[in-house]
Design a protein around this motif. Structure first.
Motif, PDB file in Angstrom:
ATOM      1  N   MET A   1       0.872  -1.167   0.098  1.00  0.00           N
ATOM      2  CA  MET A   1       0.173  -0.210   0.044  1.00  0.00           C
ATOM      3  C   MET A   1       0.846   1.453  -0.033  1.00  0.00           C
ATOM      4  O   MET A   1       1.650   1.529   0.987  1.00  0.00           O
ATOM      5  N   LEU A   2       0.767   2.235  -1.132  1.00  0.00           N
ATOM      6  CA  LEU A   2       1.606   3.286  -1.307  1.00  0.00           C
ATOM      7  C   LEU A   2       0.697   4.581  -0.616  1.00  0.00           C
ATOM      8  O   LEU A   2      -0.141   4.580  -1.281  1.00  0.00           O
ATOM      9  N   ALA A   3       0.915   5.088   0.309  1.00  0.00           N
ATOM     10  CA  ALA A   3       0.142   6.026   0.864  1.00  0.00           C
ATOM     11  C   ALA A   3       0.946   7.100   1.589  1.00  0.00           C
ATOM     12  O   ALA A   3       2.129   7.117   2.024  1.00  0.00           O
ATOM     13  N   GLY A   4       0.553   8.697   1.588  1.00  0.00           N
ATOM     14  CA  GLY A   4       1.307   9.514   1.880  1.00  0.00           C
ATOM     15  C   GLY A   4       1.696  10.285   0.866  1.00  0.00           C
ATOM     16  O   GLY A   4       1.024  11.089   0.317  1.00  0.00           O
ATOM     17  N   GLY A   5       3.096  10.385   0.623  1.00  0.00           N
ATOM     18  CA  GLY A   5       3.576  11.309  -0.436  1.00  0.00           C
ATOM     19  C   GLY A   5       3.615  12.709  -0.048  1.00  0.00           C
ATOM     20  O   GLY A   5       3.625  12.910   1.257  1.00  0.00           O
ATOM     21  N   LEU A   6       4.030  13.502  -0.861  1.00  0.00           N
ATOM     22  CA  LEU A   6       4.415  15.019  -0.353  1.00  0.00           C
ATOM     23  C   LEU A   6       3.259  16.134  -0.904  1.00  0.00           C
ATOM     24  O   LEU A   6       3.633  17.031  -1.069  1.00  0.00           O
ATOM     25  N   SER A   7       2.272  15.588  -1.523  1.00  0.00           N
ATOM     26  CA  SER A   7       1.096  16.449  -1.963  1.00  0.00           C
ATOM     27  C   SER A   7       0.651  16.991  -1.025  1.00  0.00           C
ATOM     28  O   SER A   7       0.473  16.683   0.175  1.00  0.00           O
ATOM     29  N   HIS A   8      -0.400  18.052  -1.163  1.00  0.00           N
ATOM     30  CA  HIS A   8      -1.330  18.986  -0.124  1.00  0.00           C
ATOM     31  C   HIS A   8      -2.204  17.883   0.272  1.00  0.00           C
ATOM     32  O   HIS A   8      -2.751  17.888   1.363  1.00  0.00           O
ATOM     33  N   GLU A   9      -2.372  16.924  -0.282  1.00  0.00           N
ATOM     34  CA  GLU A   9      -3.298  15.873   0.249  1.00  0.00           C
ATOM     35  C   GLU A   9      -2.811  14.563   0.801  1.00  0.00           C
ATOM     36  O   GLU A   9      -3.180  13.651   0.872  1.00  0.00           O
ATOM     37  N   ARG A  10      -1.607  14.703   1.450  1.00  0.00           N
ATOM     38  CA  ARG A  10      -0.791  13.862   2.242  1.00  0.00           C
ATOM     39  C   ARG A  10      -1.855  12.963   3.300  1.00  0.00           C
ATOM     40  O   ARG A  10      -1.784  12.010   3.455  1.00  0.00           O
ATOM     41  N   ASP A  11      -2.118  13.884   4.050  1.00  0.00           N
ATOM     42  CA  ASP A  11      -2.982  13.525   5.208  1.00  0.00           C
ATOM     43  C   ASP A  11      -4.243  12.536   4.726  1.00  0.00           C
ATOM     44  O   ASP A  11      -4.395  11.754   5.575  1.00  0.00           O
TER      45      ASP A  11
ATOM     46  N   GLY B   1      -5.108   5.059   2.986  1.00  0.00           N
ATOM     47  CA  GLY B   1      -4.345   3.988   2.843  1.00  0.00           C
ATOM     48  C   GLY B   1      -4.660   3.037   4.276  1.00  0.00           C
ATOM     49  O   GLY B   1      -4.929   1.815   4.087  1.00  0.00           O
ATOM     50  N   ARG B   2      -4.681   3.829   5.182  1.00  0.00           N
ATOM     51  CA  ARG B   2      -4.900   3.128   6.698  1.00  0.00           C
ATOM     52  C   ARG B   2      -6.280   2.304   6.480  1.00  0.00           C
ATOM     53  O   ARG B   2      -6.340   1.055   6.911  1.00  0.00           O
ATOM     54  N   ARG B   3      -7.216   3.118   5.874  1.00  0.00           N
ATOM     55  CA  ARG B   3      -8.552   2.202   5.956  1.00  0.00           C
ATOM     56  C   ARG B   3      -8.615   1.028   4.819  1.00  0.00           C
ATOM     57  O   ARG B   3      -9.175   0.194   5.188  1.00  0.00           O
ATOM     58  N   VAL B   4      -8.009   1.201   3.766  1.00  0.00           N
ATOM     59  CA  VAL B   4      -8.132  -0.012   2.561  1.00  0.00           C
ATOM     60  C   VAL B   4      -7.119  -0.995   3.187  1.00  0.00           C
ATOM     61  O   VAL B   4      -7.427  -2.198   3.065  1.00  0.00           O
ATOM     62  N   ALA B   5      -5.965  -0.681   3.881  1.00  0.00           N
ATOM     63  CA  ALA B   5      -5.115  -1.778   4.391  1.00  0.00           C
ATOM     64  C   ALA B   5      -6.003  -2.739   5.178  1.00  0.00           C
ATOM     65  O   ALA B   5      -5.731  -3.752   5.401  1.00  0.00           O
TER      66      ALA B   5
ATOM     67  N   GLU C   1       2.253  -1.131   4.607  1.00  0.00           N
ATOM     68  CA  GLU C   1       2.196   0.165   4.354  1.00  0.00           C
ATOM     69  C   GLU C   1       3.610   0.863   3.975  1.00  0.00           C
ATOM     70  O   GLU C   1       4.348   0.828   4.602  1.00  0.00           O
ATOM     71  N   ARG C   2       3.699   1.710   2.752  1.00  0.00           N
ATOM     72  CA  ARG C   2       5.073   2.259   2.583  1.00  0.00           C
ATOM     73  C   ARG C   2       4.622   3.699   2.267  1.00  0.00           C
ATOM     74  O   ARG C   2       3.592   4.038   1.521  1.00  0.00           O
ATOM     75  N   ASP C   3       5.464   4.647   2.605  1.00  0.00           N
ATOM     76  CA  ASP C   3       5.421   6.029   2.050  1.00  0.00           C
ATOM     77  C   ASP C   3       6.213   6.170   0.890  1.00  0.00           C
ATOM     78  O   ASP C   3       6.937   5.421   0.507  1.00  0.00           O
ATOM     79  N   VAL C   4       6.089   7.355   0.071  1.00  0.00           N
ATOM     80  CA  VAL C   4       6.854   7.627  -0.911  1.00  0.00           C
ATOM     81  C   VAL C   4       8.097   8.456  -0.648  1.00  0.00           C
ATOM     82  O   VAL C   4       7.791   9.537  -0.324  1.00  0.00           O
TER      83      VAL C   4
ATOM     84  N   LEU D   1      -2.333   4.460  -3.323  1.00  0.00           N
ATOM     85  CA  LEU D   1      -3.548   5.355  -2.831  1.00  0.00           C
ATOM     86  C   LEU D   1      -2.980   6.651  -2.434  1.00  0.00           C
ATOM     87  O   LEU D   1      -3.310   7.180  -1.325  1.00  0.00           O
ATOM     88  N   LEU D   2      -2.393   7.257  -3.456  1.00  0.00           N
ATOM     89  CA  LEU D   2      -1.637   8.435  -3.395  1.00  0.00           C
ATOM     90  C   LEU D   2      -2.609   9.308  -4.111  1.00  0.00           C
ATOM     91  O   LEU D   2      -2.721   9.348  -5.149  1.00  0.00           O
ATOM     92  N   HIS D   3      -3.044  10.858  -3.528  1.00  0.00           N
ATOM     93  CA  HIS D   3      -3.801  11.558  -3.952  1.00  0.00           C
ATOM     94  C   HIS D   3      -2.792  12.919  -4.287  1.00  0.00           C
ATOM     95  O   HIS D   3      -2.000  13.088  -3.913  1.00  0.00           O
TER      96      HIS D   3
END
Ligand SMILES: Nc1ncnc2c1ncn2[C@@H]1O[C@H](COP(=O)(O)OP(=O)(O)OP(=O)(O)O)[C@@H](O)[C@H]1O
Ligand SMILES: [Mg+2]
Length: 313
Positions: free
Chosen positions: A1-11, A17-21, A33-36, A55-57
């Motif tokens: 599961m890729l979630a997080g990232g540095l966009s404005h929608e990180r949170d 990501g947590r929910r789908v995981a 779960e992994r961050d970018v 699951l990066l927005h």
């Protein structure tokens, strides 16, 4: 599961990501779960996941960049391929593509910040108002979660709305504001073709579906299925599937639409990594369809693992 990232929608991404995981684990799938970040590529190479769920927005997650990298290292992933993401994520491009396929999308203009500097903000804004009239909505062309998105109801409000949109990106989309009922329509394809899930109607308390209305529990009422006639609901489903297909999307998408009082369905935009938080529309629609979120995502994962990878050739 890729979630997080540095966009404005990180949170938002971390919450999705947590929910789908959790849902996937409930269906017996082993999930990490992994961050970018700078460790991601090494971890993809060493751990070789059977499948990645991006699951990066926002930028990089939804514009195709991270998926390009997943193809470089030849790891199967759920979701649309990079080229399709690029078109879908850029709102004016997506509008042009679905417009050619016969969908209705609000009239608008996309202008970079540079144009205002070169031609002068006042004459450019006057031309916009002359051509499009009022009310308008201004948003960054490559944004999400309604960040930098402002409704303009009088001429004096346009300048501030432009500034807000430019805070989130170099180009702003100014569009006619369509009054009506806002709906979101997920489309999923678990191997037998894209199908729309139940239409979710969105009714924010303050009338505006902004960032707070999206992620504050209880501040927006959702109707699933929507309180639309069967014909209108079927038309929304058709529009979402046409958008998914004409943009060449894969596995999952969510189209955001407005149904005006005359019964016309307007395409606003489509998301290739739709929100999956506790207050997001896709999980509501999945439940209304009588499906289990973990089971559905597990099916998407299996589809991704099984498909021949064109990216390999
Ligand atoms: N043309 C329009 N007419 C009326 N309302 C609009 C229009 N465009 C956008 N909106 C409103 O602004 C919100 C945000 O717009 P839009 O969905 O295009 O952008 P977004 O920031 O990418 O959102 P998302 O989080 O869904 O990705 C919409 O949910 C809708 O409430
Ligand atoms: Mg939207």
């Amino acid at each position: 599961m890729l979630a997080g990232g540095l966009s404005h929608e990180r949170d938002v991404s971390l919450r999705s990501g947590r929910r789908v995981a959790e849902a996937l684990r409930g269906s017996g799938v082993e999930v990490e779960e992994r961050d970018v970040d700078a460790g991601l590529l090494a971890s993809l190479r060493e751990d070789r996941p059977d499948c990645v769920l991006p699951l990066l927005h926002g930028e990089s997650g939804e514009d195709g960049a991270v998926r390009e990298v997943l193809e470089l290292v030849d790891v199967p992933y759920v979701g649309s391929r990079p080229t399709a993401c690029r078109s879908a994520f850029d709102k004016p491009v997506a509008k042009a593509v679905v417009g050619r396929a016969g969908l209705r999308t609000p009239a608008g203009v996309a202008l970079p910040h540079q144009t205002f500097r070169e031609l002068g903000a006042a004459p450019v804004m006057a031309a916009i108002l002359d051509s499009l009239g009022l009310p308008l909505i201004v948003k960054p062309t490559r944004g999400g979660s309604a960040l930098g998105c402002t409704a303009v109801r009088d001429a004096a409000g346009l300048a501030g709305a432009m500034v807000s949109a430019f805070a989130y990106g170099d180009t702003a989309l100014v569009e006619r504001l369509v009054a009506g009922r806002e709906v979101a329509v997920p489309v999923v394809d678990t191997g037998d073709g894209p199908r729309a899930l139940p239409v979710v109607e969105i009714d924010p308390d303050g009338g505006v579906y902004d960032y707070a209305a999206r992620y504050t529990a209880g501040s927006t009422r959702f109707e699933v299925p929507a309180t639309l006639s069967d014909d209108l609901a079927a038309e929304c489903a058709r529009v979402a599937v046409v958008a998914h297909e004409t943009l060449g999307l894969r596995d999952v998408s969510r189209s955001d639409l407005i149904v005006d009082d005359g019964g016309t369905v307007w395409f606003l935009e489509v998301n290739v990594a739709p929100g999956m938080t506790e207050t997001s529309t896709v999980p509501l629609s999945v439940a209304a369809a009588g499906l289990d979120l973990g089971g559905l995502v597990a099916d998407l994962v299996r589809t991704a693992v099984d498909r021949p990878r064109p990216e390999r050739s």
